[in-house]
Write a protein that holds these residues in place. Structure first.
Motif, mmCIF file in Angstrom:
data_model
loop_
_atom_site.group_PDB
_atom_site.id
_atom_site.type_symbol
_atom_site.label_atom_id
_atom_site.label_comp_id
_atom_site.label_asym_id
_atom_site.label_seq_id
_atom_site.Cartn_x
_atom_site.Cartn_y
_atom_site.Cartn_z
ATOM 1 N N GLU A 202 0.875 -1.185 0.000
ATOM 2 C CA GLU A 202 0.000 0.000 0.000
ATOM 3 C C GLU A 202 0.901 1.220 0.000
ATOM 4 O O GLU A 202 1.891 1.256 0.725
ATOM 5 N N CYS A 204 -0.126 4.238 1.024
ATOM 6 C CA CYS A 204 -0.472 4.993 2.235
ATOM 7 C C CYS A 204 -0.324 6.507 2.045
ATOM 8 O O CYS A 204 0.064 7.225 2.973
ATOM 9 N N ILE A 205 -0.598 6.968 0.839
ATOM 10 C CA ILE A 205 -0.647 8.408 0.557
ATOM 11 C C ILE A 205 -1.956 8.706 -0.173
ATOM 12 O O ILE A 205 -2.579 7.794 -0.731
ATOM 13 N N LYS A 206 -2.341 9.965 -0.157
ATOM 14 C CA LYS A 206 -3.547 10.399 -0.870
ATOM 15 C C LYS A 206 -3.492 9.954 -2.333
ATOM 16 O O LYS A 206 -2.523 10.246 -3.030
ATOM 17 N N GLY A 208 -2.972 7.085 -3.511
ATOM 18 C CA GLY A 208 -2.049 5.975 -3.748
ATOM 19 C C GLY A 208 -2.780 4.655 -3.949
ATOM 20 O O GLY A 208 -3.975 4.554 -3.733
ATOM 21 N N GLN A 241 7.664 15.436 5.503
ATOM 22 C CA GLN A 241 7.611 16.748 6.139
ATOM 23 C C GLN A 241 8.917 17.506 5.887
ATOM 24 O O GLN A 241 9.978 17.054 6.315
ATOM 25 N N TYR A 251 9.679 8.897 4.715
ATOM 26 C CA TYR A 251 9.493 8.276 6.042
ATOM 27 C C TYR A 251 9.127 9.297 7.118
ATOM 28 O O TYR A 251 8.861 8.932 8.252
ATOM 29 N N THR A 252 9.122 10.594 6.793
ATOM 30 C CA THR A 252 8.843 11.597 7.827
ATOM 31 C C THR A 252 7.362 11.967 7.899
ATOM 32 O O THR A 252 6.976 12.755 8.758
ATOM 33 N N GLY A 253 6.528 11.413 7.019
ATOM 34 C CA GLY A 253 5.090 11.681 7.071
ATOM 35 C C GLY A 253 4.309 10.469 7.556
ATOM 36 O O GLY A 253 4.891 9.521 8.098
ATOM 37 N N TYR A 254 3.003 10.524 7.355
ATOM 38 C CA TYR A 254 2.160 9.400 7.778
ATOM 39 C C TYR A 254 2.603 8.102 7.108
ATOM 40 O O TYR A 254 2.642 7.045 7.751
ATOM 41 N N ASP A 257 5.185 6.549 9.037
ATOM 42 C CA ASP A 257 4.644 5.832 10.213
ATOM 43 C C ASP A 257 4.208 4.429 9.812
ATOM 44 O O ASP A 257 4.459 3.452 10.521
ATOM 45 N N ARG A 258 3.518 4.361 8.676
ATOM 46 C CA ARG A 258 2.972 3.069 8.248
ATOM 47 C C ARG A 258 4.061 2.105 7.792
ATOM 48 O O ARG A 258 3.899 0.881 7.842
ATOM 49 N N THR A 264 2.179 3.250 18.738
ATOM 50 C CA THR A 264 0.723 3.444 18.722
ATOM 51 C C THR A 264 0.007 2.450 17.806
ATOM 52 O O THR A 264 -1.208 2.479 17.720
ATOM 53 N N TYR A 265 0.765 1.614 17.124
ATOM 54 C CA TYR A 265 0.138 0.633 16.225
ATOM 55 C C TYR A 265 0.020 -0.732 16.890
ATOM 56 O O TYR A 265 0.889 -1.113 17.673
#
Lengths: 472, 472
Positions: A202, A204-206, A208, A241, A251-254, A257-258, A264-265
């Motif tokens: 995935e 994992c971006i708008k 995508g 970011q 790797y610095t955006g959402y 994280d994914r 938090t996951y």
């Protein structure tokens, strides 16, 4: 355990199902040659006993990019050969370099995109991959992994953001064209040498792609000749970011994280992606092994994933960075001696800041995991370890007395049970810290806690007393 | 079917398990009063037969915010009462207004944050929710839903981005404090009147919370007194894409994609979040109903979700916007007469551009779904519908001849099978278009296609001839 059964992939046989996926280390020099620190890192991994170790991405081309291994010319082969030999001397695992092409990026914010590549540029990329794959054979490796994940060239071709208007972009089939050409050229060049691929299941971006397309990507790449697929997620430029004065870093955006799901996951947060791809491959009659990664940290979970048929191999990057001996200890029945990753993602943060990648739990300043064969367990100074809780600040604050050890206490695991539930190990703190803030507790629940100290070999204290606590 | 079994929630009994979640319409005036267009939209939904219709979010406070219903004073009660009465006359479903508080935002890019709120501000928000909930009783509604999802005030308190340093932020328990105070105050004000809550099961932003925390949020809100939980995802400001000269709008980033998963997402893309929350609630002994939403579009899928115990109620926003008669038609055994949402997300795009929300498949310019009781099915002018395919452009281009109908052809469904697989309806096109580009096909697979035309009542042509095609 199925986790420790061998698996044959084309001409290589992995001694077990534990995979160390490619991890950036920032230990190499700018020259791209294998050095002592790199060697130490991977020999340690080899000694730890993983079935397949994928070496950090090395460039198939000559572009400058800070401390990064290179495989872009024959001058890099001797160093790579020596590394392979040292790893062979240290452990039984197979080893495959991950090979990468990336586009240019500048501090000004400009970055080259797949749209900017000419047909000649594309041909050069395809040729460079094939030549690098041949060097992997020459250097004595067991296989090669093609990097088609995250923010790099081949992933950017696969991306739904690839809007090229020629044969190399737009529709899914055209987005697949360069990656398929790479696989075809590599396969032609290497014969039956094992070739794997890592790509995003995935984005994992708008806008995508998701599993609906990645299952077709997997199938197409297998048809083109890859022997295994290793499933990652995210890690893209699109949501990175910006930081003043530094080049944009994925790797610095959402999506970052994914890619490396943190505290938090939930465990195995990305498993559904690999499982969906594997199911699709099997439905189409392909038996290509699938590697699942992303917060898979216990032998029980790994075993369940294998038995449920959700993956064939378990990738563990951060857990094996934290304790390279994970496979060896678990195979000996001693998960209770493993130093357990707490997913603080300090390793990820160091990479983002262009620093040498190390583990939050390692002793301060160290660039390699500590080693010890000590068998004397640390002890509490008193029964119950003096564990105390304070629930008055909208969280539960724990404190305990320091354990004592002949070699030195390395850290503490924090265990928690919710209500009548089972205990789960929720976090770790490095010594000499002897306290923990549980900021995820909520009023109305009864919690029970205990802590356990461990030394450098992973020997553990008895459980501290069990303490009941609630938010007041 | 379980989907059409009633469900009692506190003092209301839903006649079936189909829920219309709150959807922005932009049909109201700036004055916040119920008008004719709003009435038409919801009376149509009521007539369609859904078990629970949640009215679009209405403001509990007086802030200006474009076309938005209001429930911030008693002057709004008569209009809301009249709407309820008209919906009661039209259909059997229960109706609950969703009530919302949002913070200020300006075109300059500034937006008020939870950190900026004083204790008095917080008390006023709590009081406003309680007063608005009482107005829902006065206006004759069956229940009230508290909006704690997406980019709005209560969601921003729940968010891991809430870094307030007082009792209302930081730890999970403190982030929950304002939402819990709202539930407590509402419950105290309304007695046994049904109170639901909608909140994000995942924030889907960098550093946001996931199911690990949202299951605790659900439990805590149920403990505080809510009767059901409706699970959404994303829709945040943090990753919204700025547009020159317009205020920042949530839903425009990746978290907006996840809130309303479009074409590129698999069916029931967010189900795992609601399922995880429901499992946790049941483990804790709570029987609070859970509403799952997000690309759930067929009766088979809805039924499976209910039977698997992954949700108690099925939320369908876009499918019921597309065809308000979905519940009635399906209950009568005629899913084959439903006009099916194709998840083009033109409704979402219209909202983002501050335009009246309508459906891509509706006739151009219409602001309500068309209605027809016609029973004459459209027909193909010739057998096989002249379906043709061209696989030469890295995609498969379909063309067919227009169908004919006594009232008019409304659109066409495109069906596809991969290899030997089952046919799936992959998309829809509105008439008079008679072609489709399949950009997700890949070389190496055999595909089979057929198309079906439909009229305004959903009567369908026979399947066109089945056509085999591949990318050449």
């Amino acid at each position: 355990m199925k986790l420790f059964e061998p698996l044959k992939i084309n001409s290589m046989t992995l001694p077990n199902r534990v995979v160390v996926p490619a991890m950036v280390t920032r230990l190499s020099g700018e020259d791209g040659f294998v050095n002592g620190d790199i060697t130490d890192r991977y020999v340690r991994f080899a000694k730890g006993g993983a079935g397949l170790i994928v070496l950090e991405a090395m460039a198939v081309h000559g572009s400058k990019s800070g401390p990064l291994l290179r495989i872009s010319g024959d001058e890099f082969t001797p160093g790579l050969r020596e590394l392979r030999q040292k790893m062979k001397d240290a452990g039984p695992g197979c080893v495959a370099p991950q090979i990468i092409h990336f586009l240019k990026i500048s501090r000004s914010g400009w970055r080259q995109k797949v749209d900017d590549l000419s047909i000649d540029d594309i041909r050069a990329i395809v040729d460079a991959y094939a030549a690098a794959a041949v060097r992997c054979i020459d250097a004595g490796y067991d296989g090669v992994e093609l990097h088609m994940a995250h923010a790099y060239t081949l992933s950017s071709f696969l991306s739904r953001m690839n809007k090229r208007r020629d044969d190399y972009g737009g529709s899914l089939d055209r987005r697949l064209r360069v990656p398929v050409e790479v696989v075809t050229a590599v396969r032609k060049a290497v014969g039956d040498f094992p070739v794997g691929v890592r790509f995003d299941g995935e984005e994992c971006i708008k806008g995508g792609y998701t599993g609906d397309e990645s299952k077709l990507i997997a199938w197409r790449l297998v048809q083109a000749g890859v022997d295994y697929v290793s499933i990652s997620a995210g890690g893209k430029f699109e949501d990175a970011q910006p930081r003043e004065g530094e080049p944009l870093y994925p790797y610095t955006g959402y999506s970052g994280d994914r890619c490396m799901p943190g505290k938090t996951y939930p465990p195995a947060a990305n498993l559904y992606i690999a499982a969906g791809i594997r199911l699709f491959l099997r439905e189409q009659g392909s038996s290509a092994p699938v590697i699942a990664t992303g917060k898979i940290n216990t032998p029980e979970l790994a075993e369940k994933i294998l038995n449920d048929g959700h993956a064939d191999l378990i990738g563990m990057a951060r857990p094996i960075l934290c304790d390279p001996d994970w496979p060896r200890k678990v195979q000996a029945g001693h998960f209770d001696r493993v130093i357990r990753c707490c997913y603080a993602n300090v390793c990820k943060a160091k990479d983002e800041r262009f620093q040498t990648v190390s583990c939050f739990l390692w002793p301060k300043g160290e660039i390699q995991a500590p080693q010890s064969d000590d068998s004397v367990a640390p002890q509490w100074p008193e029964e119950g370890a003096g564990l105390k809780a304070d629930g008055s600040k909208g969280r539960i604050d724990l404190k305990w007395n320091a354990a004592k050890d002949n070699e030195g206490v390395y850290g503490y695991d924090v265990w928690r049970a919710l209500g009548e539930g089972d205990f789960e190990r929720v976090d770790a703190v490095p010594a000499p810290v002897t306290g923990y803030h549980d900021t995820t507790a909520v009023a109305g629940f009864e919690y029970r806690y205990y802590v356990q100290g461990y030394d450098y070999a992973g020997n553990r204290t008895p459980a501290s007393g069990i303490l009941q606590a609630r938010i007041s």
